[in-house]
Each structure stands twice: as C-alpha cells, then as structure tokens.
Design a protein around this motif. Structure first.
Motif, PDB file in Angstrom:
ATOM      1  N   GLU A 177     -11.865  -7.037 -12.732  1.00 42.82           N
ATOM      2  CA  GLU A 177     -12.813  -6.275 -13.549  1.00 42.82           C
ATOM      3  C   GLU A 177     -12.227  -5.001 -14.145  1.00 42.82           C
ATOM      4  O   GLU A 177     -12.622  -4.577 -15.211  1.00 42.82           O
ATOM      5  N   GLY A 178     -11.300  -4.350 -13.431  1.00 50.85           N
ATOM      6  CA  GLY A 178     -10.475  -3.318 -14.045  1.00 50.85           C
ATOM      7  C   GLY A 178     -11.085  -1.941 -14.234  1.00 50.85           C
ATOM      8  O   GLY A 178     -10.435  -1.071 -14.779  1.00 50.85           O
ATOM      9  N   ASP A 179     -12.338  -1.683 -13.781  1.00 53.25           N
ATOM     10  CA  ASP A 179     -12.874  -0.345 -13.984  1.00 53.25           C
ATOM     11  C   ASP A 179     -12.469   0.625 -12.871  1.00 53.25           C
ATOM     12  O   ASP A 179     -12.563   1.839 -13.024  1.00 53.25           O
ATOM     13  N   LYS A 180     -12.010   0.093 -11.768  1.00 53.67           N
ATOM     14  CA  LYS A 180     -11.520   0.934 -10.661  1.00 53.67           C
ATOM     15  C   LYS A 180     -10.111   0.446 -10.346  1.00 53.67           C
ATOM     16  O   LYS A 180      -9.749  -0.670 -10.710  1.00 53.67           O
ATOM     17  N   PRO A 181      -9.305   1.268  -9.632  1.00 60.30           N
ATOM     18  CA  PRO A 181      -7.970   0.751  -9.303  1.00 60.30           C
ATOM     19  C   PRO A 181      -8.095  -0.513  -8.459  1.00 60.30           C
ATOM     20  O   PRO A 181      -8.951  -0.589  -7.576  1.00 60.30           O
ATOM     21  N   ALA A 182      -7.278  -1.500  -8.748  1.00 63.97           N
ATOM     22  CA  ALA A 182      -7.252  -2.692  -7.900  1.00 63.97           C
ATOM     23  C   ALA A 182      -6.575  -2.297  -6.597  1.00 63.97           C
ATOM     24  O   ALA A 182      -5.565  -1.590  -6.608  1.00 63.97           O
ATOM     25  N   ILE A 183      -7.159  -2.693  -5.481  1.00 65.76           N
ATOM     26  CA  ILE A 183      -6.568  -2.336  -4.179  1.00 65.76           C
ATOM     27  C   ILE A 183      -5.776  -3.532  -3.672  1.00 65.76           C
ATOM     28  O   ILE A 183      -6.307  -4.645  -3.592  1.00 65.76           O
ATOM     29  N   VAL A 184      -4.521  -3.319  -3.360  1.00 68.74           N
ATOM     30  CA  VAL A 184      -3.726  -4.365  -2.730  1.00 68.74           C
ATOM     31  C   VAL A 184      -3.137  -3.800  -1.435  1.00 68.74           C
ATOM     32  O   VAL A 184      -3.116  -2.584  -1.238  1.00 68.74           O
ATOM     33  N   TYR A 185      -2.681  -4.682  -0.575  1.00 66.00           N
ATOM     34  CA  TYR A 185      -2.248  -4.249   0.761  1.00 66.00           C
ATOM     35  C   TYR A 185      -0.801  -4.637   0.990  1.00 66.00           C
ATOM     36  O   TYR A 185      -0.325  -5.651   0.477  1.00 66.00           O
ATOM     37  N   ALA A 186      -0.120  -3.807   1.763  1.00 65.59           N
ATOM     38  CA  ALA A 186       1.267  -4.117   2.145  1.00 65.59           C
ATOM     39  C   ALA A 186       1.500  -3.556   3.540  1.00 65.59           C
ATOM     40  O   ALA A 186       0.720  -2.736   4.021  1.00 65.59           O
ATOM     41  N   GLY A 187       2.583  -4.026   4.153  1.00 59.11           N
ATOM     42  CA  GLY A 187       2.901  -3.526   5.491  1.00 59.11           C
ATOM     43  C   GLY A 187       2.112  -4.228   6.573  1.00 59.11           C
ATOM     44  O   GLY A 187       2.235  -3.902   7.749  1.00 59.11           O
TER      45      GLY A 187
END
Ligand code: PA5
Length: 377
Positions: free
Chosen positions: A34-44
């Motif tokens: 949707e792109g209106d908020k930062p996309a959250i991705v995970y690492a670690g």
C-alpha cells in the motif's frame, strides 16, 4: 512524514516477535503493497544466506532505515545482520546520513551493540535490566517499531494498563483472568495429562501473536523436565492440515481459542441467480457469520473429540484490546510458571546451541570446547 520507504527491524526472539505480532495483527494484510507507511521487514531472526541476499537486493538503492534491537548486544544472528545492512546503508547513503537512519535498542551499558552505538553516535533507547526479552514488547523493543508502523502505542499501553489493574494481586481469583487461565492450563496439564496447548485463532492476522505467545510460554515454562508444549494453529486454514490429528489423534491436547467478536470491515456474499456453486443459502450473510459458525462448530467437535477448550474473546482488533491481550498473557505466564514450580524468568537452555556453534566456528575463547566437539564428529 516518511523518512524512509523500508524499515528493517533487526532482532531475534523477544527482540522482534512482539513487534511483529502487533504490527501484523493491526495492519492491513497487504500493507507492504500500500505504500503510505514505511514497509516493515525483519532481519537477524535467522542466518539464512538466501534471506539476507534477497533482503540486500530489495534494499538496493532504496531509502531504508534500521532499528537494531538486542538486549545483550551480543546475539550472533542480529549482530551479523546489522553488520551487513549497516555496511550497505553506509555505501548507499554515506556514513553521516546513515547515522541518522539507524536506531539501536540495547542495554544501558553492556554489550557490543552498546559499544558500537556509542562509538558511531547512533540514537539509542535502553532496555531496562529487569525486563526479560520475551516480556519486552511493551518497552521500546516493541513500541518503537510498532509506532513506526503507524500504530497508536498510547492506546496499546492504555489497554495493557487496564489489564494490569484487572489482574492485580488484590483482585479475587474469580475476577482475575490471568490467574484463571494460569490455573486452568496447569490443572489440564497436571490432572488430565494434557501436555500440549494449541493456541487457536480464526483470524489470519493473529498468526504472529501465536508465534510471540509460543516463545513467551515455551521459554518461560519449558525447563527442569517440565512444561506444557506451546503450539499453534490458524483456523480454518489448518483445519485442512492439522484438523484430523486434533479431532482424532493422541489425546494430549487442549486448545485456547482467541476469538475476535467483530471484524474491522464488512464483506457480504452476493446472490447469484444461477447458483451454480450452490452457495445461495449464504447470500446476504457476512463472511464473518460463516467464520463464526466454523469457530463454534470446531469448538464443539473438538470438545466432543476429547480436546478441552478455553476461549479468550477480543471485542475487535485494535491497539487497546491487543495491549490487554499482551499483558494478560505475560501476567498469566508468570503465575503459571510458579504454579508449575519453575522460574518463569530465566532461559538457561537457550545457551546450549550457542556454545556448540561458537565451538564449531572456532570463536576465540572456545578452544577447549572446539577440540571437544570436533572429537565427537
Ligand atoms: O526472551 C529472551 O530472552 C530471548 O528470546 C531473547 O530475546 C533473544 O535471545 C534475543 O536476545 P538479545 O535481545 O539479547 O539479542
């Protein structure tokens, strides 16, 4: 205002599961598109080379920021991911600009992440000493990523506070939901031999609430040769894979069902004159009516099949009620551990694999362990 398009939350176990659970429960199922908020991705949260390769490819030439979370500041998985992604951010943005896009959440004084953050001048938040990783979702560990996802962390805390009042030590047992849940699950375990608890939802957004809950209960209670095994299923999806076993397999299960009373949106089935699919008996009904009948039908079938059921009802999915749920489970977990006769706040078993891994990787300081483990191979 968005200062980055993608936010990478780095952490493992208690340092990421709570944030992921809340963000997924309260965001659109398709938020990343949707792109209106930062996309959250995970690492670690893993050491997958393909995962990290694909993440680095995704972040290439993108505006991204990093929240790096580690209470000890020494956990290998997040430290590796942070080294890779901070290097990439510095290459893409320059060292000075990268500094403003990195936040670290760690111990006030100890650990490599604290040293690194101080040396590099990153903004930091502190994890207090008395908060264990799996109990940290309502501290900066969970609250910062959740706020960055655009969610109302004040309402989350208000819900948790309300539940804290409701579950206080002066509340009589019959009115204290955390005490009732803790007592009921221990009674099922100790008196009826129900050794596996399935946390059940009928709402796909709750999948990661179950992942968080599994860590909370597994790490708090699985010790000294004891503990209910915490497992989870998403219904109705998993009725088509695990349903047979639950209905009819070994009778060592009980279920705790999280039921959401009212969805946030409305979808009704249309009438179709041809009725080729035979579904006109549902025309005009809401999708949730069907889901609720699946929920009721499943509960009755499983009880008939010898699987005791408990039910936790949330009026709807919002920050306030999720805050209540998180605190309820945390409080109940402490009580439950003490009923079981274990210390619910330590996790000595987590260290065993780390010792072997460091020995196998020839980490300095592990020379004796390296020699011993290699002799076994
Ligand atoms: O609950 C716990 O203590 C663990 O799951 C930790 O959160 C996890 O091992 C990560 O540790 P750290 O935050 O020190 O990197």
């Amino acid at each position: 205002k968005k200062s980055c398009d993608i936010l990478v939350v780095i952490g493992i176990g208690g340092s990421y599961l709570g944030a992921k659970a809340v963000i997924d429960a309260l965001s659109s199922s398709f938020a990343w598109l949707e792109g209106d908020k930062p996309a959250i991705v995970y690492a670690g949260q893993n050491i997958g080379e393909d995962y990290l390769y694909e993440l680095q490819a995704l972040l290439k030439n993108k505006k991204f920021g990093i929240i790096s979370i580690s209470k000890s500041g020494t956990t290998t998985e997040p430290a590796l991911a942070f080294r890779l992604l901070k290097t990439q951010l510095e290459e893409q943005q320059g060292k000075e600009a990268a500094k403003r896009l990195i936040v670290c959440i760690t111990d006030a004084k100890r650990g490599a992440l604290r040293t690194l953050a101080t040396q590099e001048g990153y903004k930091t938040y502190v994890i207090e000493d008395n908060i264990g990783g799996r109990f940290s979702v309502l501290s900066p560990v969970g609250l910062l990523p959740i706020a960055c996802a655009g969610l109302d962390i004040k309402a989350l805390i208000d819900g948790a506070e309300q539940m804290m009042q409701q579950c206080g030590i002066t509340t009589p047992f019959e009115e204290n939901p955390a005490a009732i849940y803790a007592a009921a699950r221990n009674s099922l375990y100790q008196e009826q031999g129900k050794k596996v608890e399935l946390l059940v939802n009928f709402h796909p957004k709750l999948h990661n609430i179950s992942e968080w809950w599994k860590q909370l209960y597994g790490e708090s209670e699985g010790k000294d040769g004891k503990g209910i095994f915490p497992a989870s299923v998403d219904f109705t999806t998993d009725l088509h894979s695990m349903g047979q076993y639950i209905q009819d397999g070994e009778r060592h299960l009980f279920e705790t069902v999280i039921s959401v009373l009212e969805p946030n949106h409305t979808v009704s089935f249309p009438h179709d004159d041809a009725n080729l699919d035979g579904l006109n008996f549902l025309a005009g009904k809401r999708v949730d009516e069907v889901n609720k009948m699946a929920e009721l039908g499943t509960m009755l079938a499983h009880i008939d099949g010898g699987v005791p059921n408990m039910k936790i009802t949330l009026p709807k999915l919002n920050e306030y009620y999720i805050g209540q749920l998180l605190y309820f489970f945390e409080r109940a977990c402490g009580i439950s551990g003490y009923i079981l006769g274990v210390n619910p706040f330590n996790q000595p078993g987590v260290e065993a694999y780390k010792k072997n891994m460091f020995a196998l990787l020839d980490k300095p300081g592990y020379e004796a362990e390296s020699a011993a483990i290699k002799a076994r191979l």
